[in-house]
Scaffold this motif. Structure first.
Motif, PDB file in Angstrom:
ATOM      1  N   ARG A  52      15.526  81.273  14.576  1.00  0.00           N
ATOM      2  CA  ARG A  52      16.867  81.153  14.307  1.00  0.00           C
ATOM      3  C   ARG A  52      17.951  82.222  13.628  1.00  0.00           C
ATOM      4  NH1 ARG A  52      18.587  75.673  13.440  1.00  0.00           N
ATOM      5  NH2 ARG A  52      20.077  76.696  14.063  1.00  0.00           N
ATOM      6  N   GLN A  54      17.412  85.083  13.740  1.00  0.00           N
ATOM      7  CA  GLN A  54      17.484  86.173  15.289  1.00  0.00           C
ATOM      8  C   GLN A  54      18.466  85.516  15.792  1.00  0.00           C
ATOM      9  OE1 GLN A  54      14.227  86.772  17.921  1.00  0.00           O
ATOM     10  NE2 GLN A  54      14.689  89.260  17.809  1.00  0.00           N
ATOM     11  N   SER A  55      18.831  84.637  16.445  1.00  0.00           N
ATOM     12  CA  SER A  55      19.941  84.422  17.273  1.00  0.00           C
ATOM     13  C   SER A  55      21.220  84.328  16.290  1.00  0.00           C
ATOM     14  CB  SER A  55      19.240  82.786  17.613  1.00  0.00           C
ATOM     15  OG  SER A  55      19.458  81.501  17.088  1.00  0.00           O
ATOM     16  N   PHE A  58      22.125  87.694  16.110  1.00  0.00           N
ATOM     17  CA  PHE A  58      22.555  88.490  17.620  1.00  0.00           C
ATOM     18  C   PHE A  58      24.353  87.568  17.082  1.00  0.00           C
ATOM     19  CE2 PHE A  58      19.099  89.365  19.397  1.00  0.00           C
ATOM     20  CZ  PHE A  58      19.320  90.467  19.547  1.00  0.00           C
ATOM     21  N   ILE A  59      24.748  86.909  16.608  1.00  0.00           N
ATOM     22  CA  ILE A  59      26.120  86.067  17.199  1.00  0.00           C
ATOM     23  C   ILE A  59      27.025  86.877  15.694  1.00  0.00           C
ATOM     24  CG2 ILE A  59      27.581  84.184  16.163  1.00  0.00           C
ATOM     25  CD1 ILE A  59      24.707  82.685  17.157  1.00  0.00           C
ATOM     26  N   ALA A  62      27.295  90.530  17.110  1.00  0.00           N
ATOM     27  CA  ALA A  62      28.984  89.963  17.820  1.00  0.00           C
ATOM     28  C   ALA A  62      30.116  89.435  17.375  1.00  0.00           C
ATOM     29  CB  ALA A  62      28.309  89.073  19.640  1.00  0.00           C
ATOM     30  N   PHE A  63      29.870  89.197  16.317  1.00  0.00           N
ATOM     31  CA  PHE A  63      31.219  88.967  16.015  1.00  0.00           C
ATOM     32  C   PHE A  63      32.177  90.616  15.120  1.00  0.00           C
ATOM     33  CE2 PHE A  63      30.355  84.667  15.356  1.00  0.00           C
ATOM     34  CZ  PHE A  63      31.157  84.007  17.022  1.00  0.00           C
ATOM     35  N   GLU A  65      31.128  93.124  16.398  1.00  0.00           N
ATOM     36  CA  GLU A  65      31.131  94.803  16.428  1.00  0.00           C
ATOM     37  C   GLU A  65      32.491  94.023  18.029  1.00  0.00           C
ATOM     38  OE1 GLU A  65      27.741  95.429  20.560  1.00  0.00           O
ATOM     39  OE2 GLU A  65      28.465  93.455  20.439  1.00  0.00           O
ATOM     40  N   ALA A  66      33.130  92.957  17.319  1.00  0.00           N
ATOM     41  CA  ALA A  66      34.775  92.804  18.559  1.00  0.00           C
ATOM     42  C   ALA A  66      35.474  93.727  18.305  1.00  0.00           C
ATOM     43  CB  ALA A  66      34.669  90.958  17.921  1.00  0.00           C
ATOM     44  N   LEU A  69      34.657  97.038  20.030  1.00  0.00           N
ATOM     45  CA  LEU A  69      34.871  96.615  21.041  1.00  0.00           C
ATOM     46  C   LEU A  69      36.678  97.019  21.503  1.00  0.00           C
ATOM     47  CD1 LEU A  69      32.651  93.872  22.047  1.00  0.00           C
ATOM     48  CD2 LEU A  69      32.494  96.385  22.691  1.00  0.00           C
ATOM     49  N   LEU A  70      37.313  96.774  20.737  1.00  0.00           N
ATOM     50  CA  LEU A  70      38.947  96.724  20.377  1.00  0.00           C
ATOM     51  C   LEU A  70      39.218  97.818  20.643  1.00  0.00           C
ATOM     52  CD1 LEU A  70      40.045  93.681  18.021  1.00  0.00           C
ATOM     53  CD2 LEU A  70      39.839  93.731  21.219  1.00  0.00           C
ATOM     54  N   PHE A  72      36.964 100.721  21.810  1.00  0.00           N
ATOM     55  CA  PHE A  72      36.662 100.661  22.958  1.00  0.00           C
ATOM     56  C   PHE A  72      38.043 100.788  23.553  1.00  0.00           C
ATOM     57  CE2 PHE A  72      34.578 100.576  26.978  1.00  0.00           C
ATOM     58  CZ  PHE A  72      34.135 101.465  27.078  1.00  0.00           C
ATOM     59  N   VAL A  73      38.398  99.859  24.184  1.00  0.00           N
ATOM     60  CA  VAL A  73      39.420  99.742  24.652  1.00  0.00           C
ATOM     61  C   VAL A  73      40.322  99.999  24.323  1.00  0.00           C
ATOM     62  CG1 VAL A  73      41.372  97.365  25.747  1.00  0.00           C
ATOM     63  CG2 VAL A  73      38.839  97.075  25.684  1.00  0.00           C
ATOM     64  N   PHE A  76      41.065 103.581  26.134  1.00  0.00           N
ATOM     65  CA  PHE A  76      41.309 102.956  27.462  1.00  0.00           C
ATOM     66  C   PHE A  76      42.713 103.529  28.105  1.00  0.00           C
ATOM     67  CE2 PHE A  76      36.697 102.591  28.031  1.00  0.00           C
ATOM     68  CZ  PHE A  76      37.021 103.980  29.045  1.00  0.00           C
TER      69      PHE A  76
END
Lengths: 78, 188, 292
Positions: A52, A54-55, A58-59, A62-63, A65-66, A69-70, A72-73, A76
């Motif tokens: 539990r 671990q999952s 990851f969540i 992910a939040f 990392e957002a 990622l912005l 990263f966009v 470009f």
């Protein structure tokens, strides 16, 4: 003369892209490190909850990392 | 490093313009979007209607079968243990019974033996007693015979000696008197 | 000539190839939405492979179940082969994830959706790892399409489960809704704006960009290292120092390439998993929106 100015602008734009992604990655990098470290700590303390944790880890990653990622966009889009 | 690429793409984009030129590598290409949707929908319906029911049904069936098998195995184990205990008990009982039977047989044989021996002893004693009785009676008979003959002989001898003829009645009393005397002697 | 001078050109070519390469147009840009790109071709190959795998496995399992029901022999339910075992493990993984994240009551309903995301991304990623192969996640178009489906799913579930007002109301925390009117309007409005952006814009955007960025970066790294190997290897006709240096650098790049390849296999799995579990989390937040 015209060509060299375009070239300089392209170079500056490349520097800007690199800086944008590099700066955007600092915060999430630290954040993901904290998340991962805390998750490891929790898993070492309670190995029976490892699945539990671990999952959830990851969540959380992910939040976090957002933001990177912005960035990263944005690289470009510049 | 990316200068050449930038030149190349600027040159190409100059003609294109628009969203594609602005976004570059992150331009969501419609040529990739709609095939992905189509593929997703096809795969989703395949999995939803066909594959997942079969596979999940299989997983459930197998889990059920394993659970049933385990339960059955547990039941069988308990049953086997019960039977084993029963057999052990029966075996112990049978062993006890057998030793009891042997003991009884021995006892019976013992009593039989004693009985037989006692009977034999009795019989032997009876035989001996009978024989002694017979001997006694014979001896008595012989003695009586002897007394009688002795009395007669002595009467005869006395008559001869006395010379007088005794009457029959005198005879009898005389005999009895003698016999009594002899008997009295014999009794001593 | 210094081989390093060739590198920028090679990388530009690589990036260009990975960006928007049409299958039949080397000029650089997709001219119409009906162009058959490399990504679409490899995506179709992955789709057909996935479909064949699932049809074969499901047919075999149906036969096994029928046989077991007919003969009453439970040994017919034993797993039959590696492919069956692998797919079953995957399906069970998705089912456990759904019941774990969404809940035992609502979870099983969404297993086909989550399973489609997982297997589509995973198998496509695997095809992307074949040299010259492409993953549907390696182009932003494909990931945007997948993220839009995920977005559509969780928004649809949110609206249909809670109603439009209930779903939008759930964006504002319970405590703020209890505040006096002034605070409720100002703070509530601000939070609503933030949450609205986070729910309806950032979520699908990050879903799409995460998958794309990981695979794109992975492909570029693999491409750059294999480019290094190719650049440094054939420098034998130069003088000895160049040759030794070139072979050494090439060997080092090869070692890194192999290590990165192993890492990319891991990333292929992790990204499929992350996309699926995030969709599950978003669906969970939509299903239970009225509870918090």
């Amino acid at each position: 003369m015209e060509g060299s100015i375009v070239e300089a602008l392209v170079g500056l734009s490349a520097i800007g892209k690199g800086l944008a992604y590099g700066l955007a990655a600092i915060g999430p990098g630290i954040g993901i490190g904290i998340v991962g470290g805390k998750a490891l700590e929790a898993m070492a303390r309670q190995p029976e909850m490892a699945g539990r944790i671990q999952s959830t880890m990851f969540i959380a990653i992910a939040f976090t990392e957002a933001l990177a990622l912005l960035g990263f966009v944005l690289t470009f889009l510049l | 490093m990316f200068v050449e690429m930038a030149y190349a793409s600027e040159a190409a984009e100059g003609a294109k313009g628009g969203l594609e030129a602005t976004l570059g590598a992150v331009y969501p290409n419609p040529a990739a979007i709609w095939p992905t949707w189509v593929a997703f929908i096809i795969l989703f319906f395949l999995l939803w209607k066909f594959a997942f029911p079969a596979i999940i049904g299989m997983l459930d069936k197998r889990a059920e079968a394993i659970k049933e098998s385990l339960e059955k195995a547990e039941e069988t184990k308990v049953e086997a243990e019960r039977l084993l205990n029963e057999y052990k008990q029966q075996m112990a009982e049978a062993r006890g019974d057998a030793s009891k039977v042997i003991e009884q047989g021995r006892k019976v044989a013992e009593t039989m033996k004693e009985e037989i021996v006692a009977k034999a002893n009795e019989e032997a004693a009876a035989l001996v007693a009978k024989a002694r009785e017979i001997m006694e009676s014979e001896r008595k008979a012989a003695v009586a015979e002897l007394q009688k003959s002795v009395a007669e002989i002595s009467v005869a001898v006395a008559g001869k000696l006395i010379g007088e003829k005794l009457t029959a009645a005198d005879h009898a009393t005389l005999i009895d008197k003698y016999v009594a005397e002899v008997g009295g002697l014999n009794d001593n | 000539m210094n081989p390093l001078e060739l590198l920028p050109g090679k990388i530009a070519e690589l990036v260009h190839e990975l960006s928007v390469l049409p299958y039949n147009n080397m000029e650089g840009h997709v001219t119409s939405p009906w162009t058959l790109t490399n990504y679409v071709v490899w995506g179709l190959i992955a789709l057909v492979t996935t479909m064949i795998m699932f049809i074969v496995v499901a047919n075999r399992e149906k036969k096994q179940i029928a046989l077991a029901a007919q003969s009453g022999d439970v040994t017919a339910l034993a797993p039959a082969g590696r492919l069956v075992g692998a797919l079953e493990a995957g399906v069970e993984f998705i089912r456990d994830m759904a019941t774990d994240v969404i809940g035992p009551k609502d979870g099983p309903k969404y297993v086909p959706l989550l399973g489609t995301f997982f297997f589509m991304i995973l198998i496509s990623n695997m095809f992307g790892l074949i040299p010259a192969g492409k993953s549907i996640g390696g182009t932003i178009g494909g990931t945007v399409a997948l993220a839009l489906i995920s977005w559509l799913a969780f928004v649809w579930i949110g609206f249909s489960k809670n109603g439009a007002y209930g779903y939008l109301k759930s964006l504002i925390p319970e405590g703020v809704r209890q505040m006096p009117p002034a605070g409720r309007i100002i703070l509530g409005g601000f939070i609503f704006l933030l949450e609205f952006i986070s729910y309806f814009i950032v979520r699908p955007l990050t879903l799409a960009v995460r998958l794309f960025a990981n695979l794109y970066a992975g492909h570029i790294i693999l491409g750059v290292f294999s480019g290094f190997v190719a650049l440094f290897w054939p420098i034998f006709e130069k003088d000895l120092a160049w040759s030794i240096g070139g072979v050494g650098a090439g060997a080092l790049a090869l070692v890194f390439l192999i290590l990165m390849y192993a890492f990319e296999v891991f990333v292929a799995f992790i990204q499929a998993y992350v996309f699926t579990i995030l969709t599950a989390v978003y669906i969970q937040s939509s299903v239970h929106a009225s509870e918090h």
